[in-house]
Design a protein around this motif. Structure first.
Motif, short mmCIF file in Angstrom:
data_model
loop_
_atom_site.label_atom_id
_atom_site.label_comp_id
_atom_site.label_asym_id
_atom_site.label_seq_id
_atom_site.Cartn_x
_atom_site.Cartn_y
_atom_site.Cartn_z
N PHE A 201 0.81 -1.23 -0.02
CA PHE A 201 0.12 0.02 -0.15
C PHE A 201 0.84 1.21 -0.09
CE2 PHE A 201 -3.70 -2.51 1.30
CZ PHE A 201 -4.69 -1.93 0.52
N ASN A 202 1.96 1.27 0.53
CA ASN A 202 2.96 2.34 0.79
C ASN A 202 3.48 2.82 -0.62
OD1 ASN A 202 2.79 2.28 3.29
ND2 ASN A 202 4.65 0.90 3.49
N PHE A 203 3.58 1.62 -1.73
CA PHE A 203 3.69 2.03 -2.93
C PHE A 203 2.61 2.48 -3.90
CE2 PHE A 203 3.58 -0.20 -7.16
CZ PHE A 203 4.07 0.62 -7.90
N TYR A 204 1.30 1.73 -3.54
CA TYR A 204 0.43 2.25 -4.20
C TYR A 204 -0.42 3.63 -3.91
CZ TYR A 204 -0.74 -2.77 -5.24
OH TYR A 204 -0.88 -4.15 -5.48
N ALA A 205 -0.07 3.96 -2.55
CA ALA A 205 -0.78 5.32 -2.26
C ALA A 205 0.03 6.49 -2.29
CB ALA A 205 -1.15 5.33 -0.79
N SER A 206 1.60 6.19 -2.66
CA SER A 206 2.58 7.20 -2.84
C SER A 206 2.72 7.59 -4.22
CB SER A 206 3.75 6.87 -2.18
OG SER A 206 4.35 5.90 -2.96
N ALA A 207 3.43 8.88 -4.54
CA ALA A 207 3.46 9.18 -5.80
C ALA A 207 4.51 8.58 -6.73
CB ALA A 207 3.89 10.79 -5.74
N LEU A 208 5.13 7.49 -5.94
CA LEU A 208 6.37 6.71 -6.43
C LEU A 208 6.08 6.13 -7.87
CD1 LEU A 208 9.11 5.93 -5.01
CD2 LEU A 208 8.13 3.62 -4.81
N SER A 209 6.79 6.36 -8.86
CA SER A 209 6.45 5.65 -10.06
C SER A 209 6.88 4.10 -10.30
CB SER A 209 6.92 6.49 -11.32
OG SER A 209 8.41 5.83 -11.25
N LYS A 210 6.25 3.65 -11.33
CA LYS A 210 6.63 1.93 -11.22
C LYS A 210 7.94 1.64 -11.58
CE LYS A 210 3.28 0.69 -14.54
NZ LYS A 210 2.56 -0.21 -15.31
N ARG A 211 8.63 2.62 -12.42
CA ARG A 211 10.00 2.51 -12.55
C ARG A 211 11.01 2.64 -11.52
NH1 ARG A 211 11.34 4.35 -18.51
NH2 ARG A 211 9.58 3.47 -19.67
#
Lengths: 541, 372
Positions: free
Chosen positions: B207-217
């Protein structure tokens, strides 16, 4: 135009609909409560708004509208999401301080002086200032939730989405969580969407949305919602018709009854809604047990039980007893040592010090326990069910484990299914069912061998209001008809009132042991048991 | 790409790897597998237990027995017993080979008559049996040749003068260890990478990845770079194990070995990552990775059988997995040393680069920044 507008959002999964055509509006600084049974669509809507799941419809925040997770990307630096589950977003092996740095870094925050003061402020509010070097896996549930909350607050989100942040959290930590939330929402002008299973919390929010079967069926202030069901709520009386439901002290009926009205709570919404939808709540009727085991006068007696993990004293000379036919509630904050205590009683942890008598026998070795296993039933915190077996298969397996003859087992399983009201779910897998049903059949599994004592570790955490009410009907039925003893831990202080006696634990020690009535008498100012609990926790800190 | 963000994620990954002790697996597993298999797989035969029944007890029969006794391939014992008894011993696995010299061996030889030597070989393992049979034949023919010369017969018209290239001593280590590196560097990084994303899915921290502005790359880079760096050390460790412990020669360019290995680890990681992206449970991811990497790794690394002898489906399958291309370059750098001068090596390098790009793009494509 409102700051947040959700228009006709629908989330569908492969097999079912998560939430259908949901709309809502919220303005800066508002706290919106989501209430409803589990599986009613609260989480689905939250995920859609947070932009972590595909949805139909439109969400508009601060003038930017999005229709998919991809479009929501640009807003993610303004959104904070805390998904459901204790410590779900935390990494067990990272320390509190490392979590804060990590969350700040992935949000690409500039860590200047103002950030550092804000960080200190959050740490202080969460009461975690002294624990920055502790790994998350070693925090108590309440601390984990507070840490998760401040981690999702670090980037000062304008839209905060919290999915059941307080479920499974003790009253004190819960209150502290709310203090943080209130303070931040006010000072930062944040919109907070919060789902909760505690109606006392919902009552304090600006507006409440009631979810049912994937739809929002009511949205208003809690006062208006309570008023709307006032005319259906009566003082406890006998039910005259089908569409009526009685639960301790109150009776809900759609047809007028000859009984005085009483002031309802938000819980009443669930019952009235169920009645309005024509849902018949399964009738719970416990029959007498088959075997005729005598329940002894004193079922369990613990004298100075102590458990030490490393240099941490989890239980410090805890003494208590459990009489025949008694329901005792074991209460305390997360990490107070309740689960450790129950596990020692069961022999899941070796006892470091002290004496334990079960059913009149002193327990010295595993051999002593072996003979008693057939008389003890246990439901663990995370219902120990097998995911790949249906409810029926699970129950049969447990029956086999207790070496119950197949014919007896089959008839007993059928009877319990009827009596505990999960007859219709026998051929489903546990993960397809709401928590409330799983909880009921976990209890059935623990009762298959007709024990004389039941140990229940937080069986009601995360279970919805109606299911919880019925669960207590079961427990009281069992106590009455079987005359057995029950030791139960819970975080719902309202449930403490159903217990014959409560034992309060704090930091591994017993701090109170009395009937609820006596405790109320000792604290005349307290309006509810929750206040008594908080008083104990605060005064002797 | 925001470097600070990637750095934070990388730091977190490293800390977790260290504190969960997964780091032990990163360094212990490859060297351990290399040692276990390197010592464990033996194709050639030495010290085969040989029972010689000399019914002749003559000069020539003793010449023959001593030839067996002086070869490192045989542990010869000369005994007097019946054929039946001898066969009984082979059945009881007390001996591998029985050589029976007939009673009139020398007499017939001197008279220029045909003489038959009985040889029994335990053929429970066919390859081993074939090797043993060849050795026995070799010894006997050699003796026969010498004997015929002594008897003044004309020297054999044709003699063999063969030279084995690249592995003159025909050492097993030289043949197996480079292939094992290809296997180990396919399996170990893939398993580690397979855990990386699915672990977060299972725990909920995704969820930390999903919910943050971090891009897939950024997310993938942050996941892959730390493990790539950690596993890079293995390239050197394995090199040392191969050359120092197993005494495998190294004739090619170290830079070629090193860079190709880095590329290969990247491929292995991206295979694991791809599995991690599509699965939901850690256990499924690990089992799937093990199946996908170990079996082709074994079959197509050239340890068990050379790719050149494969036909049909196995030939196609061999070309589908990266291991064949890498082991070709490995064998080249270790045993041959042609390096980039060989067109085949060049082609295979290009194929590996292409492979890495495809796998990484597939990972990025399948990774979804949303719940399923």
């Amino acid at each position: 135009m409102a700051d947040l507008e959700v228009r006709n959002v629908t989330v569908s999964y492969k097999k079912q609909i998560g939430i259908k055509e949901a709309s809502l509006k919220a303005n800066a600084g508002e706290i919106i409560g989501f209430i409803g049974a589990d599986g009613s669509g609260k989480s689905s809507l939250m995920h859609a708004i947070a932009g972590v799941i595909r949805f139909e419809g439109e969400v508009c925040y601060g003038g930017v509208s999005y229709h998919s997770p991809k479009e929501a990307e640009q807003l993610k630096s303004n959104i904070g999401l805390m998904p459901q589950g204790i410590g779900l977003v935390l990494y067990e092996t990272l320390t509190v301080g490392e979590h804060l740095s990590f969350f700040a870094n992935i949000r690409n925050l500039r860590q200047d002086a103002s950030f550092r003061t804000y960080r200190q402020k959050l740490l202080h509010m969460a009461g975690l200032s002294d624990f920055t070097d502790r790994q998350a896996g070693k925090l108590s549930g309440g601390m984990m939730q507070k840490l998760s909350l401040i981690c999702s607050l670090l980037h000062r989100p304008k839209l905060l989405i919290l999915d059941e942040p307080t479920t499974g959290v003790d009253p004190l930590s819960r209150m502290e969580l709310w203090e943080i939330l209130d303070e931040i929402c006010k000072s930062e002008g944040t919109i907070a969407l919060v789902s909760t299973a505690y109606m006392q919390e919902a009552a304090k929010m600006d507006r409440v949305l009631l979810f049912d079967e994937g739809e929002i069926i009511a949205k208003d202030t809690s006062k208006a919602l309570i008023d709307s069901v006032k005319s259906y709520t009566y003082e406890q009386t006998a039910c005259e018709n089908e569409r009526c439901f009685s639960l301790d002290k109150q009776t809900y009926s759609l047809k007028p009854l000859h009984a005085p009205h009483t002031e309802p709570t938000l819980e009443a919404l669930f019952f009235v809604n169920a009645l309005q939808k024509g849902r018949t709540l399964p009738h719970i009727e416990i029959e007498a047990r088959e075997s005729q085991d005598e329940v002894p006068q004193v079922v369990m007696e613990a004298k100075g039980l102590t458990k030490i993990f490393g240099d941490f004293v989890a239980n410090d000379h805890v003494s208590m007893n459990l009489h025949g036919g008694e329901i005792v509630g074991l209460l305390g904050a997360n990490g107070a040592g309740k689960t450790t205590f129950i596990k020692m009683l069961l022999g899941l942890f070796p006892i470091d010090e002290g004496e334990l008598y079960l059913l009149g026998q002193q327990i010295r070795s595993g051999k002593d326990r072996q003979r008693l296993k057939s008389k003890i039933g246990y439901v663990s915190q995370h219902f120990a069910l097998y995911k790949d077996m249906t409810v029926r298969e699970n129950l049969l397996y447990f029956a086999n484990m207790h070496r119950i003859a197949v014919t007896t087992a089959l008839s007993r399983i059928d009877r319990y299914a009827k009596e505990l009201g999960f007859e219709d779910y026998m051929d489903y897998f546990p993960h397809e069912l709401p928590l409330g049903i799983n909880q009921r059949f976990s209890v059935a599994a623990a009762m298959l061998h007709e024990p004389v004592v039941l140990f229940l570790d937080e069986p009601t955490s995360g279970v919805d209001t109606i299911a919880r009410a019925q669960f207590w009907q079961i427990l009281r039925g069992v106590k009455k008809k079987w005359g057995i003893s029950i030791l139960i831990t819970t975080h719902y202080m309202s449930e403490a009132e159903y217990c014959d006696r409560v034992v309060l634990m704090k930091e591994g020690r017993k701090i109170a042991d009395d009937s609820v009535k006596a405790l109320h008498a000792a604290h005349p100012d307290a309006k509810s048991f929750e206040e008594i609990f908080l008083e104990y926790y605060r005064s002797k800190r | 790409m925001k470097l600070g963000v990637i750095k934070a994620y990388m730091f977190k990954e490293l800390t977790e790897l260290l504190r969960t002790r997964l780091i032990v697996m990163v360094y212990l597993m490859p060297s351990m597998v290399l040692m276990l298999f390197g010592y464990g797989i033996r194709m050639d035969v030495s010290h085969a237990r040989t029972l010689i029944i000399d019914n002749d007890q003559s000069k020539y029969s003793r010449v023959l027995t001593s030839k067996f006794e002086h070869s490192r391939y045989f542990d010869a014992t000369v005994a007097q017993m019946s054929e039946k008894e001898a066969l009984h011993r082979i059945k009881q696995a007390k001996t591998d080979i029985i050589v029976i010299i007939p009673s009139s061996f020398e007499k017939r030889l001197l008279h220029g008559q045909k003489s038959e030597i009985g040889v029994f070989v335990d053929a429970a393992f066919p390859t081993r049996a074939t090797t043993m049979e060849n050795y026995v034949q070799g010894v006997i023919l050699n003796t026969a040749q010498e004997a015929s010369q002594n008897l003044g017969m004309p020297k054999g018209m044709i003699t063999l003068n063969n030279r084995n290239l690249f592995n003159q001593a025909m050492r097993d280590e030289d043949a197996i260890v480079p292939g094992l590196i290809g296997l180990v560097l396919l399996v170990a990084p893939a398993i580690l990478a397979a855990l990386l994303i699915v672990k977060e899915k299972e725990n909920g921290t995704i969820f930390n990845f999903y919910a943050s502005a971090l891009s897939k790359r950024e997310f993938l880079a942050a996941k892959l770079i730390p493990v790539l760096l950690l596993h890079s050390v293995n390239i050197f460790i394995l090199f040392l194990v191969a050359t120092k412990l197993f005494d495998v020669p190294f004739r090619g360019s170290f830079t070629l070995y090193w860079l190709t290995s880095e590329l290969y680890i990247l491929i292995s990681l991206s295979i694991g990552m791809l599995i991690s992206v599509v699965t939901k449970r850690q256990i499924v991811a690990v089992v799937l990775t093990v199946i996908i990497t170990i079996i082709p790794g074994f079959l197509y690394s050239g340890i068990l059988m050379p790719i050149s002898s494969m036909v049909g489906e196995s030939y196609i399958e061999a070309h589908m997995f990266p291991v064949m291309y890498y082991t070709h370059i490995l064998y080249d750098t270790f045993l041959i040393g042609e390096g980039l001068a060989s067109a085949k090596t060049q082609l295979y390098l290009v194929i590996l680069v292409f492979y890495a790009l495809v796998m990484l793009s597939l990972g990025t494509l399948f990774l979804k920044k949303e719940l399923k």
